[in-house]
Design a protein around this motif. Structure first.
Motif, mmCIF file in Angstrom:
data_model
loop_
_atom_site.group_PDB
_atom_site.id
_atom_site.type_symbol
_atom_site.label_atom_id
_atom_site.label_comp_id
_atom_site.label_asym_id
_atom_site.label_seq_id
_atom_site.Cartn_x
_atom_site.Cartn_y
_atom_site.Cartn_z
ATOM 1 N N GLY A 77 0.058 11.486 -4.714
ATOM 2 C CA GLY A 77 -0.409 10.012 -5.020
ATOM 3 C C GLY A 77 -1.920 10.099 -4.854
ATOM 4 N N HIS A 78 -2.567 11.420 -4.704
ATOM 5 C CA HIS A 78 -3.886 11.578 -4.790
ATOM 6 C C HIS A 78 -4.424 12.933 -4.802
ATOM 7 N N ARG A 109 3.577 9.339 -0.090
ATOM 8 C CA ARG A 109 3.216 10.257 -1.337
ATOM 9 C C ARG A 109 2.334 11.404 -0.592
ATOM 10 N N LEU A 110 2.125 12.469 -1.406
ATOM 11 C CA LEU A 110 1.486 13.483 -1.057
ATOM 12 C C LEU A 110 0.010 13.479 -1.514
ATOM 13 N N ARG A 123 0.772 -1.137 -0.051
ATOM 14 C CA ARG A 123 0.241 -0.024 0.010
ATOM 15 C C ARG A 123 0.802 1.187 -0.092
ATOM 16 N N GLU A 124 0.257 2.358 -0.471
ATOM 17 C CA GLU A 124 0.778 3.744 -0.233
ATOM 18 C C GLU A 124 0.287 4.337 0.810
ATOM 19 N N LEU A 125 1.325 5.238 1.367
ATOM 20 C CA LEU A 125 0.734 6.089 2.707
ATOM 21 C C LEU A 125 0.910 7.434 2.155
ATOM 22 N N LEU A 126 -0.029 8.323 2.603
ATOM 23 C CA LEU A 126 -0.398 9.642 1.774
ATOM 24 C C LEU A 126 -0.354 10.727 3.421
ATOM 25 N N ILE A 127 0.354 11.713 3.122
ATOM 26 C CA ILE A 127 0.396 12.909 3.952
ATOM 27 C C ILE A 127 -0.565 14.224 3.336
ATOM 28 N N GLU A 128 -1.176 14.898 4.152
ATOM 29 C CA GLU A 128 -1.927 15.988 3.241
ATOM 30 C C GLU A 128 -1.795 17.307 4.182
ATOM 31 N N PRO A 129 -1.192 18.456 3.517
ATOM 32 C CA PRO A 129 -1.620 19.558 4.239
ATOM 33 C C PRO A 129 -3.010 20.289 4.220
ATOM 34 N N ILE A 130 -3.422 20.464 5.489
ATOM 35 C CA ILE A 130 -4.901 20.890 5.853
ATOM 36 C C ILE A 130 -4.872 22.461 6.181
ATOM 37 N N ASN A 131 -5.684 23.213 5.614
ATOM 38 C CA ASN A 131 -5.649 24.499 5.843
ATOM 39 C C ASN A 131 -5.945 24.790 7.168
#
Length: 264
Positions: free
Chosen positions: A204-205, A177-178, A141-149
């Motif tokens: 990645g998404h 991935r981002l 699997r891929e792992l994602l991180i996300e900047p949130i406002n």
């Protein structure tokens, strides 16, 4: 070709959760995402996916106590064991749902966070992501991180794209991935097309919503036809998650998606 995934935490909420899958398929979606599946047995969610012919594209790791205001565990010092347990649980669901990627929410900084506290969160975040990325890689699997406002989520640890890229580079895992949410990026930084061009190798998404109200993508300050066209010409072949709150009924507002195969 742009492939749209319905975010079932926000779309089709006029239906019970497990009924939203069929509603999304009937509206022309081929993929789904949502915040969390953990209130339902993975077998029940997998059945809803099979019956509707949909692909599960994304969901989040358990975030801590969501109802109490927690927004992820990955950067929280002292919660490492709980975070590791959340990774195991998310990957168990990902296996059952054939979901290729999961998102680890970073969590909130204390209101009085000074440089020392921020550094402790940063070190914890990197260590936890190294563990999670390794576990996810072992599971394929891929792992994602996300900047949130920080307007919608004050105090969120990860809020800007360059901060996220620095984290990706520090961890150094190929499957980390981002998760690029155009809504959050527009609020924090703008310049969406240039961000996409620069960050595409990390992405990645992708997710979309109208700005500033987070309604349908055809309302607000972002001209999504141009942004999505540029994303397509850049060669992005992943999913675009529709993570917005309909202004009225979900189907009533899907006219914007007709060029991408949606049915209002």
């Amino acid at each position: 070709m742009i492939r749209l995934a319905a975010n079932l935490s926000m779309l089709f909420t006029e239906h019970d959760f497990l009924d939203r899958f069929a509603a999304a398929a009937d509206a022309g979606f081929h993929g789904v995402e949502y915040l969390f599946p953990y209130a339902h047995a993975p077998e029940r969610v997998a059945e809803a996916l099979r019956d509707s012919g949909l692909e599960q594209v994304l969901f989040n790791l358990p975030p801590g106590d969501w109802e109490a205001g927690e927004r992820g565990l990955a950067s929280l010092p002292g919660r490492e064991d709980e975070f590791r347990g959340s990774v195991v649980e998310a990957l168990r669901y990902a296996e059952a749902l054939a979901c290729p990627r999961v998102h680890a929410m970073a969590g909130l900084l204390p209101e009085d966070a000074d440089d020392e506290i921020r550094e402790a969160h940063h070190a914890t975040y990197l260590a936890n992501l190294r563990f999670a990325a390794s576990e996810a890689a072992s599971a394929g699997r891929e792992l994602l991180i996300e900047p949130i406002n920080t307007r919608d989520m004050p105090g969120y640890f990860l809020s800007r794209q360059d901060q996220a890229v620095a984290v990706l580079e520090s961890v150094g895992a190929d499957n980390l991935r981002l998760q690029f949410d155009l809504y959050h990026c527009q609020i924090m930084e703008g310049d969406l097309i240039r961000h996409l061009e620069r960050l595409l190798p990390h992405i990645g998404h992708v997710q979309i919503a109208g700005v500033p109200e987070r309604h349908e993508p055809d309302v607000g300050e972002v001209h999504y036809p141009a942004v999505l066209k540029r994303l397509e010409t850049l060669g992005y072949r992943g999913w675009v998650g529709c993570e917005y709150r309909p202004a009225a009924g979900t189907r009533d507002g899907l006219g914007w998606g007709k060029p991408y195969g949606l049915v209002s």
